[in-house]
Motif scaffolding. Structure first.
Motif, PDB file in Angstrom:
ATOM      1  N   SER A 927       0.807  -1.217   0.000  1.00 48.53           N
ATOM      2  CA  SER A 927       0.000   0.000   0.000  1.00 48.53           C
ATOM      3  C   SER A 927       0.841   1.268   0.000  1.00 48.53           C
ATOM      4  N   PHE A 928       0.192   2.360  -0.491  1.00 49.86           N
ATOM      5  CA  PHE A 928       0.759   3.699  -0.461  1.00 49.86           C
ATOM      6  C   PHE A 928       2.118   3.771  -1.163  1.00 49.86           C
ATOM      7  N   ASN A 929       2.098   3.380  -2.436  1.00 52.43           N
ATOM      8  CA  ASN A 929       3.203   3.583  -3.360  1.00 52.43           C
ATOM      9  C   ASN A 929       2.623   4.214  -4.622  1.00 52.43           C
ATOM     10  N   ASN A 930       3.316   4.154  -5.727  1.00 55.04           N
ATOM     11  CA  ASN A 930       2.830   4.664  -7.010  1.00 55.04           C
ATOM     12  C   ASN A 930       2.698   3.530  -8.013  1.00 55.04           C
ATOM     13  N   LEU A 931       2.353   2.342  -7.557  1.00 57.71           N
ATOM     14  CA  LEU A 931       2.228   1.181  -8.427  1.00 57.71           C
ATOM     15  C   LEU A 931       0.996   1.322  -9.300  1.00 57.71           C
ATOM     16  N   SER A 932       1.077   0.745 -10.492  1.00 59.53           N
ATOM     17  CA  SER A 932      -0.035   0.849 -11.435  1.00 59.53           C
ATOM     18  C   SER A 932      -0.183  -0.462 -12.190  1.00 59.53           C
ATOM     19  N   GLY A 933      -1.252  -0.542 -12.979  1.00 56.59           N
ATOM     20  CA  GLY A 933      -1.468  -1.724 -13.793  1.00 56.59           C
ATOM     21  C   GLY A 933      -2.296  -2.771 -13.077  1.00 56.59           C
ATOM     22  N   ARG A 934      -2.382  -3.917 -13.739  1.00 59.41           N
ATOM     23  CA  ARG A 934      -3.183  -5.015 -13.240  1.00 59.41           C
ATOM     24  C   ARG A 934      -2.439  -5.781 -12.145  1.00 59.41           C
ATOM     25  N   ILE A 935      -3.151  -6.179 -11.108  1.00 52.18           N
ATOM     26  CA  ILE A 935      -2.589  -7.048 -10.072  1.00 52.18           C
ATOM     27  C   ILE A 935      -2.494  -8.457 -10.640  1.00 52.18           C
ATOM     28  N   PRO A 936      -1.318  -9.075 -10.633  1.00 56.36           N
ATOM     29  CA  PRO A 936      -1.179 -10.425 -11.217  1.00 56.36           C
ATOM     30  C   PRO A 936      -2.183 -11.398 -10.612  1.00 56.36           C
ATOM     31  N   SER A 937      -2.592 -12.360 -11.432  1.00 59.27           N
ATOM     32  CA  SER A 937      -3.604 -13.328 -11.010  1.00 59.27           C
ATOM     33  C   SER A 937      -2.954 -14.543 -10.359  1.00 59.27           C
ATOM     34  N   SER A 938      -3.396 -14.877  -9.157  1.00 61.72           N
ATOM     35  CA  SER A 938      -3.035 -16.121  -8.483  1.00 61.72           C
ATOM     36  C   SER A 938      -3.969 -16.282  -7.304  1.00 61.72           C
ATOM     37  N   THR A 939      -4.185 -17.502  -6.915  1.00 60.63           N
ATOM     38  CA  THR A 939      -5.063 -17.754  -5.771  1.00 60.63           C
ATOM     39  C   THR A 939      -4.548 -17.049  -4.534  1.00 60.63           C
ATOM     40  N   GLN A 940      -3.200 -16.995  -4.409  1.00 59.36           N
ATOM     41  CA  GLN A 940      -2.598 -16.401  -3.227  1.00 59.36           C
ATOM     42  C   GLN A 940      -2.867 -14.899  -3.168  1.00 59.36           C
ATOM     43  N   LEU A 941      -2.631 -14.177  -4.302  1.00 59.41           N
ATOM     44  CA  LEU A 941      -2.745 -12.719  -4.297  1.00 59.41           C
ATOM     45  C   LEU A 941      -4.194 -12.269  -4.170  1.00 59.41           C
ATOM     46  N   GLN A 942      -5.080 -12.974  -4.835  1.00 63.38           N
ATOM     47  CA  GLN A 942      -6.481 -12.569  -4.794  1.00 63.38           C
ATOM     48  C   GLN A 942      -7.127 -12.837  -3.427  1.00 63.38           C
ATOM     49  N   SER A 943      -6.449 -13.614  -2.581  1.00 61.65           N
ATOM     50  CA  SER A 943      -7.005 -13.883  -1.253  1.00 61.65           C
ATOM     51  C   SER A 943      -6.709 -12.775  -0.258  1.00 61.65           C
ATOM     52  N   PHE A 944      -5.792 -11.838  -0.587  1.00 61.52           N
ATOM     53  CA  PHE A 944      -5.472 -10.734   0.319  1.00 61.52           C
ATOM     54  C   PHE A 944      -6.553  -9.664   0.258  1.00 61.52           C
ATOM     55  N   HIS A 945      -6.665  -8.910   1.348  1.00 55.79           N
ATOM     56  CA  HIS A 945      -7.643  -7.836   1.419  1.00 55.79           C
ATOM     57  C   HIS A 945      -7.202  -6.681   0.521  1.00 55.79           C
ATOM     58  N   ALA A 946      -8.171  -5.926   0.032  1.00 53.56           N
ATOM     59  CA  ALA A 946      -7.869  -4.812  -0.876  1.00 53.56           C
ATOM     60  C   ALA A 946      -6.998  -3.758  -0.213  1.00 53.56           C
ATOM     61  N   SER A 947      -7.042  -3.667   1.123  1.00 48.32           N
ATOM     62  CA  SER A 947      -6.228  -2.663   1.818  1.00 48.32           C
ATOM     63  C   SER A 947      -4.738  -2.898   1.634  1.00 48.32           C
ATOM     64  N   CYS A 948      -4.348  -4.110   1.259  1.00 47.00           N
ATOM     65  CA  CYS A 948      -2.929  -4.402   1.021  1.00 47.00           C
ATOM     66  C   CYS A 948      -2.403  -3.676  -0.209  1.00 47.00           C
ATOM     67  N   LYS A 953      -2.359   2.867  -8.068  1.00 43.01           N
ATOM     68  CA  LYS A 953      -3.202   2.987  -9.259  1.00 43.01           C
ATOM     69  C   LYS A 953      -3.399   1.614  -9.877  1.00 43.01           C
ATOM     70  N   LEU A 954      -3.698   0.662  -9.024  1.00 44.66           N
ATOM     71  CA  LEU A 954      -3.822  -0.728  -9.438  1.00 44.66           C
ATOM     72  C   LEU A 954      -5.268  -1.060  -9.788  1.00 44.66           C
ATOM     73  N   CYS A 955      -5.417  -2.084 -10.585  1.00 52.02           N
ATOM     74  CA  CYS A 955      -6.741  -2.528 -10.957  1.00 52.02           C
ATOM     75  C   CYS A 955      -6.811  -4.043 -10.955  1.00 52.02           C
ATOM     76  N   GLY A 956      -8.018  -4.566 -10.959  1.00 48.04           N
ATOM     77  CA  GLY A 956      -8.212  -6.000 -10.925  1.00 48.04           C
ATOM     78  C   GLY A 956      -8.327  -6.502  -9.499  1.00 48.04           C
ATOM     79  N   PRO A 957      -8.896  -7.680  -9.366  1.00 46.53           N
ATOM     80  CA  PRO A 957      -9.098  -8.243  -8.026  1.00 46.53           C
ATOM     81  C   PRO A 957      -7.774  -8.326  -7.259  1.00 46.53           C
ATOM     82  N   PRO A 958      -7.798  -8.032  -5.937  1.00 44.08           N
ATOM     83  CA  PRO A 958      -8.984  -7.867  -5.086  1.00 44.08           C
ATOM     84  C   PRO A 958      -9.482  -6.427  -4.953  1.00 44.08           C
TER      85      PRO A 958
END
Length: 1032
Positions: A927-948, A953-958
């Motif tokens: 959180s609280f960086n300048n990252l952008s683009g799509r969040i990579p897809s994996s069961t592990q990453l999509q299980s984290f809360h959006a607050s992470c 400037k990220l998009c895609g689940p979660p």
């Protein structure tokens, strides 16, 4: 017939022996009468008072006095050797000849034998008496005046490492020489080979750097030698040992244990050990092959064979099958595999079988019931499985059986098999850690001869049967680490008058005895950890005058400790009263005369100032109490001898003031913990005198100043925790240069400033690094990716050598007497690690932890891509800094990461798709960086809360924001490293434009080019039409 008169070799009790040997009837009657009269005269003379008319010779008496004057005799056992008693034949240890008064025997061995601290059998007073009875000093050559000396025994004394006097080689009448365990060292005099009448030569169990011999040639002329023991002597150069001993015609007993012998020597062509009955070549160099064992198998008359710790691999040697005369076999501590061969069960004359500590597999055959002469069975610590054979009940002579440490998975009913014909002979039963389950039989008390019973580390449940109180001969009882429950009363101990060791730890049992109970036993070791013993301190302990090891931790006592107990504690070598609610003040910990004690009194409510400490206390844990005051009186008081303290834990108290500068008095310390107190001031420079120090914990105090340079002298340091103080200055470069054994460095929450020195990268053993919450600046050194211990992917670590583990052992006897050892401990190294967003304390698994935390500083620059080489790292926290650039694309190589925190920085770009390979990741914060683009897809990453991912400037689940542009190529490896301007597509568009106008521009704007171009196209078209026949 003929009678031969033979005088005993040792002249024992001044007897003569008549041997009748039939020789036909050639002797006439008159001659036989004369011989008989002569014999009657001799018998009468030898049975009368030996000194009625004969005193010892004056010159020999004076020789003995000179011999005594050069000895040290602390116990005074040679006090009878004086001028008052004229007849030296009555002196202690002296035996004279019955006829001529010559001194023929000197029995000066230690009357207690080898001094072993056997806490349950001999007791500490016996041990001290044994030590006091050791003679020392020098051997005076006056012994040469004892012209007929045939027996000399100086065994189990202490002659300080001096060489065996060479003049002993001149005592030509010697038949018995025993210097075993007498503290001699150096080269064995080859002249001992001149003692041609020797029957017994015992130089075994040497010490002080060991005796040694370069060869065995000096033994060649000892043709009468029957017993030879050189155990523990260094015989590594004596390659002729087998060739020489094989040629000794009278040899019956050969013992060469722990001699560093070469067992791969060339074998003699013939076996001349015609009389050899006992052979011990254990604990030497490993057998190079089975040739020697096969050669020994021809010794069919051998009765005793010890090959303990001989490096024998594979199945039990088949060559032993023909040695049917064996009564004692020891193959313990080898690498034997496979199963126990069936032929071994048919050795009906076997009395002792030791297969302890191998890798034997399979089950124990029912054929074991055929070994009808067996008295001792040792099969501990193998991989045997299955049920214990019920045929054991046929072994009527069985005295000891040890099956501990196997996977037997039997029920407690198995104990019924020991109620067979050997019920009154069984003395030792060890089924420790055999996966035995169920309740104990109520008839356990029928095993009336038991001296050792070890049922620890099983799954026994139910209550402790009252019949156990009928085992009147019981000396050692271990039932710890089971699931026994219910009440234990005085009835359970009613007849246990010989009980010396009781381990009952870690059972939910309740001790219910009268406050006035007077136990029938005198315990040496008692462990009741995790029992419920009532709120009052056990008053019955006051009668236990022999108690030296006591564990009453976690027993629910909430009382003050009575004064009589602190007086009793002067004899303890181990005391654990931790995890109770004991209160009051602790008086001075008294001097313990016997040995060096361990004192664990943590997790109580003791208060007041710290007690004064005896100089020979080795471990002291007073942590988590309510002690107040300072340390000066505790550390800086004068002592009458050097302090032996190695472990000091005073953490979690209310101590205050400066840390005193007198650590030069405690040079043996290896562990110091003063955490969570109120100390202030600087770290004293005298801590540099702690050259053995391996662990320093000063966490959460108010200490300030710079870390003293003097600590670089503590080169053995493996753990440093200075967190949560007010230290300032830069992180000293000497830490990286001088503390090469450093395992954990925690400087968290201080005021350190400046850059991180690249010298820290020399710490190859570093597994835990925490520099968080300081004022550090500059870039992260790229060399930090070279921490060797963090680059190992396999989960093994650096086990700190001083960590002690709890262990209780009741051991088997090697010589027919009951020996019970106990080994206590209870101290674990520990460290606090911030990971997964919380503070965790590690102890038993600490050596597996790998963590790096540089959070909440002012570090700048990019995240070094070299950090991704730390593939063993489990936690990485770089949050709260000023880091820029992109997340390294190979972050997915750090496969063991469980916690990753890059939040609150200025990172940009996309999240690398390789992060989806972090399958162990449980905590992620970007959180609280300048990252952008799509969040990579994996069961592990999509299980984290959006607050992470908040504040990017990220998009895609979660996260809730959908990505408007999708492309299958977005998930290709490495695309996450593109900057905001995609130069690839920009250059492609520019190239298309340049190419288009370079070709089409001239055609569009230059008329001659345009005419030539269309004329060329017309010619091509006509040729195509003619070719395909469509043009007329």
């Amino acid at each position: 017939m003929t009678f031969y008169l033979r005088q005993s070799d040792a002249f024992e009790n001044n007897k003569v022996t008549l041997e009748y040997i039939p020789q036909g009837c050639s002797m006439n009657l008159f001659t036989r009468a004369v011989v008989l009269l002569f014999l009657v005269y001799l018998i009468t003379a030898t049975t009368s008072n030996r000194n009625s008319s004969m005193l010892c010779l004056e010159n020999e008496r004076q020789a003995l006095l000179r011999f005594k004057n050069d000895l040290t005799d602390y116990s005074g056992r040679l006090s009878s050797w004086n001028m008052v008693h004229n007849d030296c034949c009555y002196w202690a240890g002296v035996v004279c000849h019955s006829f001529n008064g010559h001194v023929v025997e000197l029995h000066l061995q230690n009357p207690y034998g080898y001094c072993t601290f056997n806490i349950s059998y001999a007791g500490r007073e016996t041990y001290m008496a044994c030590e006091m009875n050791k003679l020392g000093g020098k051997i005076n050559p006056s012994l040469l005046n004892l012209e007929q000396l045939s027996y000399l025994d100086l065994s189990h004394n202490d002659f300080g490492g001096y060489q065996i006097p060479s003049f002993i080689s001149s005592l030509r009448t010697l038949r018995y020489l025993n210097l075993s365990g007498a503290g001699f060292g150096g080269l064995i005099p080859p002249g001992l080979g001149n003692l041609s009448y020797l029957r017994t030569l015992d130089l075994g169990s040497s010490s002080y750097g060991f005796l040694r011999a370069e060869n065995f040639r000096w033994l060649s002329d000892l043709s009468f030698l029957q017993y030879l023991d050189l155990s523990s002597a260094n015989l590594s150069q004596a390659s002729d040992w087998l060739q020489v001993t094989n040629m000794l015609p009278s040899l019956v007993d050969l013992r060469l244990s722990e001699c560093n012998l070469d067992l791969s020597v060339s074998l003699p062509n013939m076996v001349n050990f015609t009389r050899l009955a006992a052979l011990d070549i254990s604990a030497n160099r490993p057998f190079g092959s089975s040739l020697l064992i096969n050669w020994l198998s021809s010794l069919t008359g051998l009765r005793f064979l010890n090959l303990h710790l001989s490096g024998i691999s594979g199945p039990i040697p088949s060559g032993l099958e023909n040695m049917t005369s064996l009564t004692h076999v020891d193959l313990s501590y080898n690498n034997l595999t496979s199963s126990i061969p069936h032929w071994l069960y048919h050795f009906r004359g076997l009395e002792s079988l030791n297969l302890r500590c191998n890798h034997l597999q399979g089950s124990i055959s029912d054929d074991i019931g055929n070994m009808t002469s067996i008295m001792s069975i040792y099969m501990s610590l193998n991989e045997l499985e299955g049920r214990i054979p019920r045929s054991i009940q046929k072994l009527c002579s069985l005295e000891a059986i040890y099956l501990d440490g196997n996977i037997l998975h039997d029920t407690s009913d198995v104990l019924q098999i020991f109620f067979g014909c050997g019920i009154h002979s069984l003395r030792e039963l060890n089924l420790r850690n055999c996966s035995i389950s169920g309740p104990l039989p109520k008839s356990l008390g029928r095993l009336s001869s038991l001296k050792i019973l070890n049922l620890a580390h099983n799954q026994l449940n139910g209550t402790l049967p009252e019949s156990i109180g009928q085992l009147s001969k019981l000396e050692g009882l271990a039932i710890h680490n089971n699931r026994l429950e219910g009440f234990v009363s005085e009835v359970h101990f009613a007849n246990l008058s010989n009980l010396g060791v009781f381990f009952g730890n870690d059972n939910p049992l309740i001790l219910q005895v009268s406050p006035k109970w007077s136990p029938p036993f005198q315990l040496v070791t008692l462990g009741l950890r995790s029992w419920r013993c009532g709120s009052k301190f056990p008053s019955w302990l006051q009668a236990q005058q022999w108690l030296i090891e006591l564990d009453l931790s976690s027993t629910g006592i909430s009382d003050s400790v009575p004064t009589w107990f602190w007086n009793l504690s002067s004899q303890f070598i181990y005391l654990n009263l931790s995890h109770n609610q004991l209160h009051g003040m602790i008086p001075s910990i008294p001097k313990v005369e016997l040995t060096y004690p361990l004192m664990h009194l943590s997790h109580n409510r003791f208060s007041g100032s710290l007690p004064r400490l005896s100089a020979n206390v080795v471990e002291l844990d007073l942590s988590r109490n309510w002690f107040t005051g300072g340390l000066s009186h505790f550390l800086c008081g004068s002592t009458d001898k050097p302090n032996q303290l190695t472990i000091l834990n005073l953490g979690d108290n209310l101590l205050s003031g400066d840390i005193p500068d007198c650590w030069m008095n405690w040079t043996l310390l290896i562990y110091v913990a003063l955490v969570n107190n109120n100390f202030k001031g600087n770290i004293p420079s005298s801590m540099g005198y702690l050259s053995c120090l391996q662990s320093l914990h000063l966490r959460n105090n108010s200490l300030n100043g710079e870390v003293p340079v003097a600590l670089h002298k503590c080169s053995e340091l493996a753990m440093i925790d200075l967190s949560e103080n007010e230290f300032r200055g830069s992180i000293a470069s000497w830490m990286g240069k001088g503390l090469l054994n450093l395992f954990s460095l925690n400087l968290r929450s201080n005021k350190f400033s400046g850059q991180i020195s690249s010298d820290i990268c020399h710490l190859d053993s570093l597994q835990i690094l925490d520099l968080a919450n300081n004022n550090l600046s500059g870039e992260i050194p790229r060399c930090m990716g070279h921490f060797t211990a963090m680059t190992r992917e396999l989960l093994y670590g650096h086990q700190l050598p001083y960590a002690l583990y709890i262990s209780e052992v009741i051991s088997y006897s090697r010589s027919g007497e009951i020996i019970i050892y106990s080994l206590f401990g209870g101290f674990y190294e520990n460290a606090y690690v911030v990971t997964k967003g919380s503070v965790l304390q590690y102890d038993t698994l600490l050596f597996l932890v790998r963590s790096m935390d540089l959070s909440n500083n002012s570090l700048s620059g990019e995240i070094p891509k070299e950090l991704t080489s730390l593939v063993g790292l489990q936690s990485l926290n770089l949050s709260g800094n000023c880091l820029t650039g992109v997340i390294p694309k190979k972050v997915g190589d750090m496969k063991l990461l469980e916690s990753l925190d890059f939040s609150r920085n200025q990172l940009s770009g996309e999240i690398p798709s390789s992060i989806s390979r972090l399958t162990f990741l449980h905590y992620l914060n970007l959180s609280f960086n300048n990252l952008s683009g799509r969040i990579p897809s994996s069961t592990q990453l999509q299980s984290f809360h959006a607050s992470c991912f908040l504040g990017n400037k990220l998009c895609g689940p979660p996260v809730s924001k959908n990505c408007t542009v999708t492309s299958d190529n977005r998930n290709e490896e490495g695309k996450g490293d593109r900057p905001e301007v995609d130069w690839f597509y920009l250059c492609m568009a520019l190239g298309f434009a340049v190419g288009f106008w370079a070709v089409c521009g001239p055609i569009l704007f230059i008329q001659s080019w345009r005419h030539a171009y269309f004329h060329f196209l017309e010619i091509i078209w006509c040729r195509l039409c003619i070719a395909f026949g469509i043009c007329h």
